[in-house]
Design a protein around this motif. Structure first.
Motif, PDB file in Angstrom:
ATOM      1  N   MET A   1      36.088  35.778  59.832  1.00 38.81           N
ATOM      2  CA  MET A   1      37.072  36.313  58.884  1.00 38.81           C
ATOM      3  C   MET A   1      37.766  37.565  59.420  1.00 38.81           C
ATOM      4  O   MET A   1      37.313  38.189  60.361  1.00 38.81           O
ATOM      5  CB  MET A   1      36.386  36.641  57.552  1.00 38.81           C
ATOM      6  N   SER A   2      38.875  37.913  58.779  1.00 42.49           N
ATOM      7  CA  SER A   2      39.615  39.067  59.276  1.00 42.49           C
ATOM      8  C   SER A   2      38.939  40.366  58.845  1.00 42.49           C
ATOM      9  O   SER A   2      38.127  40.411  57.936  1.00 42.49           O
ATOM     10  CB  SER A   2      41.070  38.994  58.823  1.00 42.49           C
ATOM     11  N   GLU A   3      39.311  41.394  59.523  1.00 43.04           N
ATOM     12  CA  GLU A   3      38.752  42.737  59.394  1.00 43.04           C
ATOM     13  C   GLU A   3      39.049  43.350  58.016  1.00 43.04           C
ATOM     14  O   GLU A   3      40.142  43.163  57.488  1.00 43.04           O
ATOM     15  CB  GLU A   3      39.477  43.560  60.464  1.00 43.04           C
ATOM     16  N   THR A   4      38.115  44.110  57.460  1.00 45.53           N
ATOM     17  CA  THR A   4      38.422  44.862  56.240  1.00 45.53           C
ATOM     18  C   THR A   4      39.194  46.127  56.632  1.00 45.53           C
ATOM     19  O   THR A   4      39.210  46.528  57.791  1.00 45.53           O
ATOM     20  CB  THR A   4      37.138  45.297  55.511  1.00 45.53           C
ATOM     21  N   PHE A   5      39.807  46.753  55.611  1.00 41.41           N
ATOM     22  CA  PHE A   5      40.572  47.971  55.892  1.00 41.41           C
ATOM     23  C   PHE A   5      39.668  49.073  56.444  1.00 41.41           C
ATOM     24  O   PHE A   5      40.056  49.842  57.319  1.00 41.41           O
ATOM     25  CB  PHE A   5      41.300  48.460  54.628  1.00 41.41           C
ATOM     26  N   GLU A   6      38.448  49.102  55.948  1.00 41.04           N
ATOM     27  CA  GLU A   6      37.535  50.147  56.424  1.00 41.04           C
ATOM     28  C   GLU A   6      37.093  49.887  57.873  1.00 41.04           C
ATOM     29  O   GLU A   6      36.895  50.824  58.644  1.00 41.04           O
ATOM     30  CB  GLU A   6      36.325  50.262  55.485  1.00 41.04           C
ATOM     31  N   GLN A   7      36.950  48.605  58.239  1.00 42.05           N
ATOM     32  CA  GLN A   7      36.650  48.284  59.638  1.00 42.05           C
ATOM     33  C   GLN A   7      37.829  48.663  60.541  1.00 42.05           C
ATOM     34  O   GLN A   7      37.635  49.152  61.654  1.00 42.05           O
ATOM     35  CB  GLN A   7      36.339  46.786  59.787  1.00 42.05           C
ATOM     36  N   PHE A   8      39.042  48.442  60.034  1.00 39.46           N
ATOM     37  CA  PHE A   8      40.223  48.864  60.789  1.00 39.46           C
ATOM     38  C   PHE A   8      40.189  50.374  61.044  1.00 39.46           C
ATOM     39  O   PHE A   8      40.388  50.838  62.164  1.00 39.46           O
ATOM     40  CB  PHE A   8      41.514  48.467  60.055  1.00 39.46           C
ATOM     41  N   ARG A   9      39.903  51.134  59.967  1.00 40.96           N
ATOM     42  CA  ARG A   9      39.867  52.598  60.126  1.00 40.96           C
ATOM     43  C   ARG A   9      38.834  53.025  61.168  1.00 40.96           C
ATOM     44  O   ARG A   9      39.092  53.904  61.989  1.00 40.96           O
ATOM     45  CB  ARG A   9      39.527  53.267  58.792  1.00 40.96           C
ATOM     46  N   ALA A  10      37.674  52.397  61.145  1.00 43.12           N
ATOM     47  CA  ALA A  10      36.607  52.756  62.093  1.00 43.12           C
ATOM     48  C   ALA A  10      37.005  52.372  63.523  1.00 43.12           C
ATOM     49  O   ALA A  10      36.804  53.146  64.464  1.00 43.12           O
ATOM     50  CB  ALA A  10      35.309  52.055  61.701  1.00 43.12           C
ATOM     51  N   ARG A  11      37.579  51.192  63.673  1.00 42.74           N
ATOM     52  CA  ARG A  11      38.016  50.750  65.002  1.00 42.74           C
ATOM     53  C   ARG A  11      39.112  51.658  65.548  1.00 42.74           C
ATOM     54  O   ARG A  11      39.111  52.039  66.717  1.00 42.74           O
ATOM     55  CB  ARG A  11      38.507  49.289  64.931  1.00 42.74           C
ATOM     56  N   ARG A  12      40.044  52.029  64.674  1.00 45.35           N
ATOM     57  CA  ARG A  12      41.134  52.923  65.074  1.00 45.35           C
ATOM     58  C   ARG A  12      40.581  54.290  65.507  1.00 45.35           C
ATOM     59  O   ARG A  12      40.971  54.837  66.537  1.00 45.35           O
ATOM     60  CB  ARG A  12      42.096  53.082  63.891  1.00 45.35           C
ATOM     61  N   GLU A  13      39.655  54.804  64.716  1.00 44.98           N
ATOM     62  CA  GLU A  13      39.043  56.104  65.005  1.00 44.98           C
ATOM     63  C   GLU A  13      38.353  56.080  66.370  1.00 44.98           C
ATOM     64  O   GLU A  13      38.540  56.981  67.200  1.00 44.98           O
ATOM     65  CB  GLU A  13      38.010  56.418  63.901  1.00 44.98           C
ATOM     66  N   ALA A  14      37.539  55.058  66.590  1.00 40.74           N
ATOM     67  CA  ALA A  14      36.795  54.940  67.849  1.00 40.74           C
ATOM     68  C   ALA A  14      37.752  54.842  69.039  1.00 40.74           C
ATOM     69  O   ALA A  14      37.528  55.467  70.090  1.00 40.74           O
ATOM     70  CB  ALA A  14      35.888  53.710  67.798  1.00 40.74           C
ATOM     71  N   GLY A  15      38.817  54.094  68.875  1.00 37.44           N
ATOM     72  CA  GLY A  15      39.803  53.948  69.951  1.00 37.44           C
ATOM     73  C   GLY A  15      40.511  55.276  70.222  1.00 37.44           C
ATOM     74  O   GLY A  15      40.690  55.681  71.369  1.00 37.44           O
ATOM     75  N   ASN A  16      40.906  55.955  69.147  1.00 37.41           N
ATOM     76  CA  ASN A  16      41.590  57.246  69.315  1.00 37.41           C
ATOM     77  C   ASN A  16      40.719  58.257  70.047  1.00 37.41           C
ATOM     78  O   ASN A  16      41.220  59.042  70.857  1.00 37.41           O
ATOM     79  CB  ASN A  16      42.002  57.808  67.951  1.00 37.41           C
ATOM     80  N   GLU A  17      39.424  58.243  69.773  1.00 37.96           N
ATOM     81  CA  GLU A  17      38.526  59.165  70.479  1.00 37.96           C
ATOM     82  C   GLU A  17      38.587  58.946  71.984  1.00 37.96           C
ATOM     83  O   GLU A  17      38.663  59.906  72.757  1.00 37.96           O
ATOM     84  CB  GLU A  17      37.082  58.961  70.001  1.00 37.96           C
ATOM     85  N   LEU A  18      38.559  57.685  72.382  1.00 44.44           N
ATOM     86  CA  LEU A  18      38.655  57.360  73.814  1.00 44.44           C
ATOM     87  C   LEU A  18      39.997  57.815  74.387  1.00 44.44           C
ATOM     88  O   LEU A  18      40.058  58.408  75.461  1.00 44.44           O
ATOM     89  CB  LEU A  18      38.500  55.850  74.035  1.00 44.44           C
ATOM     90  N   VAL A  19      41.073  57.527  73.664  1.00 38.30           N
ATOM     91  CA  VAL A  19      42.408  57.878  74.162  1.00 38.30           C
ATOM     92  C   VAL A  19      42.540  59.398  74.285  1.00 38.30           C
ATOM     93  O   VAL A  19      43.007  59.918  75.314  1.00 38.30           O
ATOM     94  CB  VAL A  19      43.507  57.334  73.217  1.00 38.30           C
ATOM     95  N   LEU A  20      42.094  60.115  73.253  1.00 40.34           N
ATOM     96  CA  LEU A  20      42.311  61.570  73.223  1.00 40.34           C
ATOM     97  C   LEU A  20      41.388  62.317  74.184  1.00 40.34           C
ATOM     98  O   LEU A  20      41.601  63.495  74.470  1.00 40.34           O
ATOM     99  CB  LEU A  20      42.174  62.091  71.789  1.00 40.34           C
ATOM    100  N   ALA A  21      40.365  61.646  74.699  1.00 43.00           N
ATOM    101  CA  ALA A  21      39.476  62.271  75.688  1.00 43.00           C
ATOM    102  C   ALA A  21      40.090  62.230  77.088  1.00 43.00           C
ATOM    103  O   ALA A  21      39.530  62.785  78.040  1.00 43.00           O
ATOM    104  CB  ALA A  21      38.132  61.550  75.685  1.00 43.00           C
ATOM    105  N   THR A  22      41.253  61.598  77.227  1.00 41.45           N
ATOM    106  CA  THR A  22      41.865  61.441  78.553  1.00 41.45           C
ATOM    107  C   THR A  22      42.281  62.785  79.162  1.00 41.45           C
ATOM    108  O   THR A  22      42.573  63.731  78.428  1.00 41.45           O
ATOM    109  CB  THR A  22      43.116  60.538  78.491  1.00 41.45           C
TER     110      THR A  22
END
Lengths: 120, 120, 120, 120, 120, 120
Positions: free
Chosen positions: B1-22
């Motif tokens: 099934m597709s992602e819940t909105f809260e899963q989206f927020r968590a995935r986005r957060e985790a990705g942003n952490e990686l990007v912003l650590a550059t």
């Protein structure tokens, strides 16, 4: 949750098997063209794979990004080189590319970890 | 099934952490530009977030749509206003936008429910 | 008839003057980011300009193609190298890129003729 | 050389006459939908025209940009407001939008000059 | 893992219910236009559905591809015909379409299996 | 002013000569693939050209639209059939396609006039 890199590889493989089993000549030839497009020539394969990565990012295709990231790591691109490709692609393609930038960083974590393990 | 909105927020957060650590300066600066782009100016933030929503819909990026919907609801856009933005984006971008329109309505259900709960 | 390469350069210059005269901080900063994005780094400028060319071709923007072709020729790309970039971009972006491929070949005729003249 | 704003208006008018003369019901209805899409509603026309402008810039269509710029100036958008829309659109859509940003500034010169003349 | 075809149908249905419940007139009318766009006319429905499929592939929207594949199989397109549509779409849209080609072949496996079962 | 259809044909021809003179194997093969893609097969050429037209419109490429319109008229598409293709392409691709719809109607005027003259 989103797919792991290994699930992506398996899904890609299964899909390619279906595509390559086709009798349609146009599809067969297109796939053949794609297979050799990144081989060494006047430009080295590494440069071509980086071009493939940038093309995939500005056109915003995660499967294409993952495929080219995989080969980029295999042909020896460093993290710094890949991040410069990310940077140019994000600038050209704009903030709409950011979700794919996040995705690329996540894939890169897996790929460099795998690469290191193999190197041992 | 597709992602819940809260899963989206968590995935986005985790990705942003990686990007912003550059350490890549181009990426760092691009992310900074993006961070302030929707602040109040000659145009109010609400109008800018609605522009971001329309841009995200016509370019067909669900992660971008969800992010802007989230901020739109936070800055007080009503359902009627958001639907007028949806309507314009679907008209500009065409029926290829409809899957993203469906996605947006689903996200909106979650966001308004959450908003109401907080308001209590 | 279509514009000559020199008319393109003049039109681009005139437009850039208007853009760069802006007081809008977002636009100013975006233009600054773009100005340094192709400088030497972990990847050499030549590779970055070729990436810019591929990005411009798959996104089908003649003005961007012409700008990157111009700098590519300046930094010493050979015709064979440029054609390999064209080839990858056309494969990634599809036959919808062909009109831009035709355009790129026409621009290249002008640019190599100009380059040779200067070399004398 | 490139088209003047007045030539654009004439070309657009001539094209619309051909389109609107059609007996094809789908086209007729689509054009009708487009005609009323930017009318005042929960959101004011000005906000909607700015959304149309941002949508046109990120999708990189000069004719659409010119049309929405024309109406934006008519409904009273200031230069500062329009530049904030330009800024957001360029950030979302990336440097591939810059040629359209240059075009927009050129059109704006004409439109504000015309607007001032009319105001006298 | 990725969604099954039946999960796609359920998700699409649920989304459409939300969209069609709207009071926004622009959205309502757009959805009505879309509903009748592929009906028989000067061109038969089958040709129109194949056009919808090609449009969906070159614009790279899996949900749209799946919807048109579903209707294409219902109106009697053969595998050979669908593969010729795939071939043209991949050529026009380029290798960036390949992930969607893989997806389309996977969906087709399900759809032809379902079609055969019903035929018995 | 904008280009006449005959100027387009001449510009296209001149560009193709440059492209086809290449020694780059990738480009040569891509052009060969494109040359035969619309030949009769499981689907008749007419249907394929109409697919090419729809693909060109939703991807918003006037040169591609003009080329496919030209061949569509040659293989006997009626105005009603072409307008149904226009209608579907505009619906799929949205109002951003309208400038290309205007362009297509203008080209069609020339092409049907030429076709009639030849028929006499």
């Amino acid at each position: 949750m989103s797919e792991t890199f290994e699930q992506f590889r398996a899904r890609r493989e299964a899909g390619n098997e279906l595509v390559l089993a086709t009798k349609n000549l146009g599809i067969k030839r297109f796939m053949s063209l794609d297979k050799v497009a990144y081989d060494d020539g006047a430009l080295p394969r590494k440069t071509k794979e980086l071009m493939g990565l940038v093309g995939s990012m500005v056109l915003r295709c995660n499967d294409c990004i993952d495929y080219h990231l995989d080969t980029c790591v295999q042909v020896g691109c460093s993290k710094e080189e890949l991040e410069e490709a990310f940077s140019i692609a994000t600038l050209i393609g704009g903030s709409i590319v950011i979700p794919h930038l996040r995705h690329a960083y996540m894939s890169l974590e897996f790929l460099f970890a795998e690469h290191e393990k193999k190197a041992k």
